[in-house]
Design a protein around this motif. Structure first.
Motif, PDB file in Angstrom:
ATOM      1  N   ALA A  76       0.811  -1.217   0.000  1.00  0.00           N
ATOM      2  CA  ALA A  76       0.000   0.000   0.000  1.00  0.00           C
ATOM      3  C   ALA A  76       0.841   1.262   0.000  1.00  0.00           C
ATOM      4  O   ALA A  76       1.741   1.426   0.831  1.00  0.00           O
ATOM      5  CB  ALA A  76      -0.911   0.019   1.221  1.00  0.00           C
ATOM      6  N   ASP A  77       0.531   2.168  -0.903  1.00  0.00           N
ATOM      7  CA  ASP A  77       0.985   3.546  -0.820  1.00  0.00           C
ATOM      8  C   ASP A  77       0.022   4.255   0.123  1.00  0.00           C
ATOM      9  O   ASP A  77      -1.171   4.349  -0.156  1.00  0.00           O
ATOM     10  CB  ASP A  77       0.962   4.185  -2.208  1.00  0.00           C
ATOM     11  N   THR A  78       0.505   4.746   1.249  1.00  0.00           N
ATOM     12  CA  THR A  78      -0.367   5.342   2.262  1.00  0.00           C
ATOM     13  C   THR A  78      -0.181   6.855   2.388  1.00  0.00           C
ATOM     14  O   THR A  78      -0.609   7.459   3.370  1.00  0.00           O
ATOM     15  CB  THR A  78      -0.133   4.679   3.636  1.00  0.00           C
ATOM     16  N   GLU A  79       0.441   7.468   1.389  1.00  0.00           N
ATOM     17  CA  GLU A  79       0.711   8.900   1.465  1.00  0.00           C
ATOM     18  C   GLU A  79      -0.585   9.708   1.524  1.00  0.00           C
ATOM     19  O   GLU A  79      -0.672  10.703   2.254  1.00  0.00           O
ATOM     20  CB  GLU A  79       1.557   9.341   0.274  1.00  0.00           C
ATOM     21  N   ALA A  80      -1.600   9.304   0.761  1.00  0.00           N
ATOM     22  CA  ALA A  80      -2.861  10.053   0.769  1.00  0.00           C
ATOM     23  C   ALA A  80      -3.511  10.015   2.147  1.00  0.00           C
ATOM     24  O   ALA A  80      -4.042  11.029   2.625  1.00  0.00           O
ATOM     25  CB  ALA A  80      -3.809   9.489  -0.285  1.00  0.00           C
ATOM     26  N   LEU A  81      -3.478   8.868   2.805  1.00  0.00           N
ATOM     27  CA  LEU A  81      -4.027   8.757   4.156  1.00  0.00           C
ATOM     28  C   LEU A  81      -3.257   9.648   5.124  1.00  0.00           C
ATOM     29  O   LEU A  81      -3.857  10.354   5.946  1.00  0.00           O
ATOM     30  CB  LEU A  81      -3.973   7.300   4.616  1.00  0.00           C
ATOM     31  N   ARG A  82      -1.946   9.623   5.013  1.00  0.00           N
ATOM     32  CA  ARG A  82      -1.121  10.437   5.906  1.00  0.00           C
ATOM     33  C   ARG A  82      -1.389  11.929   5.701  1.00  0.00           C
ATOM     34  O   ARG A  82      -1.524  12.694   6.667  1.00  0.00           O
ATOM     35  CB  ARG A  82       0.363  10.139   5.683  1.00  0.00           C
ATOM     36  N   ARG A  83      -1.500  12.342   4.436  1.00  0.00           N
ATOM     37  CA  ARG A  83      -1.771  13.754   4.149  1.00  0.00           C
ATOM     38  C   ARG A  83      -3.135  14.173   4.674  1.00  0.00           C
ATOM     39  O   ARG A  83      -3.299  15.280   5.198  1.00  0.00           O
ATOM     40  CB  ARG A  83      -1.707  14.024   2.645  1.00  0.00           C
ATOM     41  N   ALA A  84      -4.111  13.312   4.537  1.00  0.00           N
ATOM     42  CA  ALA A  84      -5.479  13.666   4.925  1.00  0.00           C
ATOM     43  C   ALA A  84      -5.680  13.664   6.434  1.00  0.00           C
ATOM     44  O   ALA A  84      -6.450  14.472   6.959  1.00  0.00           O
ATOM     45  CB  ALA A  84      -6.466  12.712   4.270  1.00  0.00           C
ATOM     46  N   THR A  85      -4.998  12.758   7.135  1.00  0.00           N
ATOM     47  CA  THR A  85      -5.303  12.557   8.563  1.00  0.00           C
ATOM     48  C   THR A  85      -4.107  12.733   9.492  1.00  0.00           C
ATOM     49  O   THR A  85      -4.286  12.771  10.707  1.00  0.00           O
ATOM     50  CB  THR A  85      -5.858  11.139   8.788  1.00  0.00           C
ATOM     51  N   GLY A  86      -2.904  12.784   8.943  1.00  0.00           N
ATOM     52  CA  GLY A  86      -1.720  12.823   9.795  1.00  0.00           C
ATOM     53  C   GLY A  86      -1.382  11.479  10.397  1.00  0.00           C
ATOM     54  O   GLY A  86      -0.551  11.388  11.310  1.00  0.00           O
ATOM     55  N   PHE A  87      -2.005  10.424   9.894  1.00  0.00           N
ATOM     56  CA  PHE A  87      -1.828   9.086  10.447  1.00  0.00           C
ATOM     57  C   PHE A  87      -1.470   8.102   9.351  1.00  0.00           C
ATOM     58  O   PHE A  87      -1.957   8.188   8.229  1.00  0.00           O
ATOM     59  CB  PHE A  87      -3.127   8.626  11.131  1.00  0.00           C
ATOM     60  N   ALA A  88      -0.597   7.160   9.706  1.00  0.00           N
ATOM     61  CA  ALA A  88      -0.309   6.028   8.831  1.00  0.00           C
ATOM     62  C   ALA A  88      -0.064   4.806   9.707  1.00  0.00           C
ATOM     63  O   ALA A  88       0.611   4.902  10.739  1.00  0.00           O
ATOM     64  CB  ALA A  88       0.907   6.301   7.941  1.00  0.00           C
TER      65      ALA A  88
END
Length: 335
Positions: free
Chosen positions: A301-313
């Motif tokens: 998984a590329d989780t960059e979008a989740l991190r950008r949106a929520t600050g969480f990975a």
């Protein structure tokens, strides 16, 4: 607020309900308690929720059109977290109609309920399986996902397309979450790690497909729940700058998006089995087999979008997650 959680007796559903209740929300849970796997396990999960203030449960099948419409009309949830589905890649080769009933007809009923009750955000479970035959790693939401390799994956891709239509037509904010190989306490018995644990403790041989060279982005349940709840608090907005000449599959001009939730650390199956053996204190006898139909060699998984949106990975180490699962398994099964 009032949140409807479908699949509340399921693995992810139970954990999501517990977190929502701990945050003070009113939770309406539904589940059909089907026998795809142990009904006793589903009932045990439900038994953790029923005594909690703020939780109410209704046994209901997603494909029950009138029942679903009545539920939405009477409860009027502010948000919906849709986790119920017919799961499993290999089972879809044997019983495709179950996937059509639950994942297609059932999802239409959820969308219709959200539309008529003007739900502020529908968060629904998609799957890493939608990446199908893709080989470029890590899997990113902007990748084309038009080549599924199982009917299960095709139904999840269909859910994303159906959600987009409703986001466009009715301005319904929708977020599809592509989960990557979720594991942990209270997990599903049809998952490989669960079956491995049972077999190893019973001294039976385990089947290891693709000669153990499969790679999976194993994601611990607590990380999944954290991602779901953070995303639920952030409904997508319309994007008037969306480029229709070069459309990004991850977003839209409508209030729609899809997003990965994975650990961003793929692990080879043999390493996973080794970690499980260490937690159990026993060695597995292995039967090596070729890859099964409908399966894929790797997920990442590329989780960059989740991190950008929520600050969480997600970041729970595999050894910690497996140790927690084994401790739960031994306690639950008294072994």
């Amino acid at each position: 607020m009032k949140v409807l959680v479908t699949g509340s007796a399921g693995f992810i559903g139970m954990h999501v309900c517990e977190r929502l209740l701990a945050q003070g929300h009113e939770v309406i849970g539904i589940d059909n308690l089907n026998d795809y796997y142990s009904v006793a396990l589903k009932e045990a999960r439900l038994a953790r929720l029923l005594p909690q203030p703020g939780f109410r449960f209704q046994r209901l099948d997603l494909a029950d059109r009138e029942g679903m419409a009545a539920l939405f009309a009477s409860e009027k949830p502010a948000r919906v977290i849709h986790l119920a589905a017919q799961a499993g890649v290999r089972y879809s080769l044997k019983n495709p109609q179950a996937y059509a009933d639950s994942n297609l007809t059932g999802f239409v009923n959820v969308l219709e309920g959200c539309r008529h009750q003007q739900v502020e955000h529908l968060v629904y479970a998609s799957s890493s399986s939608v990446y199908g035959g893709n080989t470029r790693m890590p899997f990113a939401e902007s990748d084309n996902v038009d080549h599924p390799v199982s009917l299960y994956a095709a139904t999840k891709k269909a859910n994303e397309l159906m959600a987009h239509a409703y986001s466009h037509l009715y301005a319904l904010p929708t977020t599809g979450l592509r989960f990557f190989t979720v594991y942990g306490p209270w997990g599903r018995p049809d998952m490989a790690y669960f079956g491995f644990t049972k077999a190893i403790l019973e001294g039976r041989t385990i089947d290891v497909y693709n000669d153990g060279k499969m790679q999976r982005d194993f994601t611990y349940i607590d990380d999944i729940v954290e991602g779901v709840l953070r995303i639920a608090d952030q409904p997508p907005a319309s994007n008037p700058a969306f480029d229709k000449d070069q459309p990004d599959p991850a977003g839209s001009w409508a209030p729609y998006r899809v997003m990965n939730i994975g650990n961003h650390q793929p692990v080879e199956l043999m390493e996973f089995i080794g970690t499980l053996e260490q937690a159990l204190g026993r060695q597995a006898t292995k039967n090596f087999l070729p890859m099964q139909d409908g399966d894929v060699p790797a997920t990442y998984a590329d989780t960059e979008a989740l991190r950008r949106a929520t600050g969480f990975a997600p970041a729970t180490p595999l050894a910690s997650g497996i140790a927690n699962f084994v401790a739960w398994y031994r306690e639950y099964h008294r072994c």
